[in-house]
Design an enzyme around this catalytic site. Structure first.
Site, mmCIF file in Angstrom:
data_model
loop_
_atom_site.group_PDB
_atom_site.id
_atom_site.type_symbol
_atom_site.label_atom_id
_atom_site.label_comp_id
_atom_site.label_asym_id
_atom_site.label_seq_id
_atom_site.Cartn_x
_atom_site.Cartn_y
_atom_site.Cartn_z
ATOM 1 N N LYS A 165 47.450 35.316 34.773
ATOM 2 C CA LYS A 165 47.316 36.773 34.819
ATOM 3 C C LYS A 165 46.189 37.255 33.890
ATOM 4 C CE LYS A 165 51.900 37.295 34.132
ATOM 5 N NZ LYS A 165 52.551 36.019 34.445
ATOM 6 N N THR A 166 46.161 36.730 32.682
ATOM 7 C CA THR A 166 45.110 37.117 31.740
ATOM 8 C C THR A 166 43.746 36.670 32.244
ATOM 9 O OG1 THR A 166 46.696 36.813 29.948
ATOM 10 C CG2 THR A 166 44.372 36.965 29.331
ATOM 11 N N ASP A 193 49.430 43.389 28.659
ATOM 12 C CA ASP A 193 50.367 42.310 28.934
ATOM 13 C C ASP A 193 51.792 42.805 28.672
ATOM 14 O OD1 ASP A 193 51.088 39.805 29.715
ATOM 15 O OD2 ASP A 193 50.386 38.775 27.912
ATOM 16 N N THR A 253 56.259 39.573 33.625
ATOM 17 C CA THR A 253 57.083 38.518 34.205
ATOM 18 C C THR A 253 58.258 39.124 34.965
ATOM 19 O OG1 THR A 253 58.195 38.440 32.068
ATOM 20 C CG2 THR A 253 56.545 36.749 32.488
ATOM 21 N N ARG A 269 48.721 26.520 32.614
ATOM 22 C CA ARG A 269 48.738 26.521 31.153
ATOM 23 C C ARG A 269 49.424 25.262 30.634
ATOM 24 N NH1 ARG A 269 51.702 31.438 28.729
ATOM 25 N NH2 ARG A 269 49.754 32.518 29.194
#
Ligand code: ADE
Length: 323
Positions: A51-52, A96, A145, A204
């Protein structure tokens, strides 16, 4: 800043999320042709899926800046006001964990998103007055999330709402190979595949495991990363062949041993394992659901027969019917 080197910077470098990439590509091209800012975008899905990174890519593709923050840091109206007033025309503002915005800051965002207007209250009590300041046009990218935890006024102000899904094995393999290349790490395809397989569908995690394995290879002077070395190293870090870590296995084990596989409530699992309920729900459960080791029912969570077997237990007859 090594993390920064590993992030793809352009959409064309970004691996996976094919449908989402197409949607974003069209939005970017259209905005460019019309010389407008991008519509506000809400990205949701489990942590670690990009997402980032996508937010940074959007800014890069649009040729604008990206300001990043996280909702819990926007406690007071002046926190969000300061950010909004500091934006350059067209900038991306990334927030975020946007489901955790305090109500006072969330309400300021409504007018900012809709009319690019900052409504502020000056003074207190009977002398209080409201003033409305114009803002530069900007694109809000919200990440969460838990899309269900957003209020509907906030959700409704996003022009695009997109879900990130877990990555396929071949996509993770490409990501591991790309990262190994950037880190100048010799790796065989089988070695990279072993890491991809144990990454829980999450880039990640793939990159994190690759770095741990790199440490292992370097300290033991093993040279090239092969399948056997990857497996051996990851066993040491308690990552099993499916990528489940100690906590994943503990959650399932407690459900099986203490609650006969469930159904058992989330809070009860949290209390029995000492893990935080929200972390279990947002970080651990999504992948266990995805691989069919866990079911959510109205009466609570159930460890499936597949989970019993993976952990070396014999599922009770009542569980076999679920298979
Ligand atoms: N690194 C982390 N996620 C990635 C992705 N989706 N594509 C390319 N590199 C990545």
């Amino acid at each position: 800043q090594q993390e920064e080197r590993l992030r793809p910077r352009r959409l064309s470098e970004y691996i996976g999320q094919k449908d989402l990439k197409e949607v974003l590509d069209i939005a970017i091209q259209a905005a460019k042709v019309r010389q407008e800012t991008l519509d506000h975008l809400l990205l949701y899905g489990p942590p670690g899926l990009g997402k980032t990174t996508l937010s940074l890519i959007l800014a890069e593709e649009m040729g604008v800046g990206c300001k990043m923050t996280t909702a819990p840091a926007l406690e007071r109206p002046r926190d969000i006001a300061g950010l909004l007033m500091g934006l350059q025309p067209g900038d991306v503002l990334f927030i975020d964990e946007i489901h955790r915005l305090p109500k006072v800051t969330e309400e300021i965002l409504y007018a900012a998103m809709e009319d690019f207007r900052l409504d502020v209250t000056l003074g207190k009590g009977s002398s209080a007055r409201t003033r409305s300041l114009p803002l530069k046009h900007f694109t809000l990218v919200g990440a969460t999330t838990r899309v269900g935890a957003l209020t509907s006024p906030l959700r409704d102000r996003f022009g695009l709402i997109q879900r990130l899904r877990f990555y396929e094995l071949d996509e993770l393999l490409q990501i591991v190979l790309r990262t190994a290349g950037i880190l100048k790490m010799p790796v065989t395809d089988e070695g990279a595949t072993e890491i991809a397989r144990r990454s829980r569908g999450t880039p990640r995690i793939a990159n994190r495991l690759l770095k741990r394995v790199r440490d292992y290879v370097q300290v033991k002077e093993l040279g090239e990363l092969t399948e056997a070395i990857a497996a051996e190293a990851l066993e040491r870090y308690n990552i099993d062949p499916l990528g489940l870590d100690w906590t994943d296995r503990r959650l399932l084990t407690v459900m099986i041993e203490n609650f006969n596989g469930g159904p058992v409530g989330l809070e009860t699992i949290a209390a029995a394992t000492g893990e935080d309920a929200q972390t279990i729900e947002e970080v651990y459960e999504p992948y266990l659901l995805q691989i069919g080791y866990l079911n959510r029912t109205p009466r609570g969570r159930i460890a499936t027969a597949a989970a019993w077997k993976h952990l070396g237990y014999t599922p009770p007859d009542s569980q076999l019917s679920i298979l």
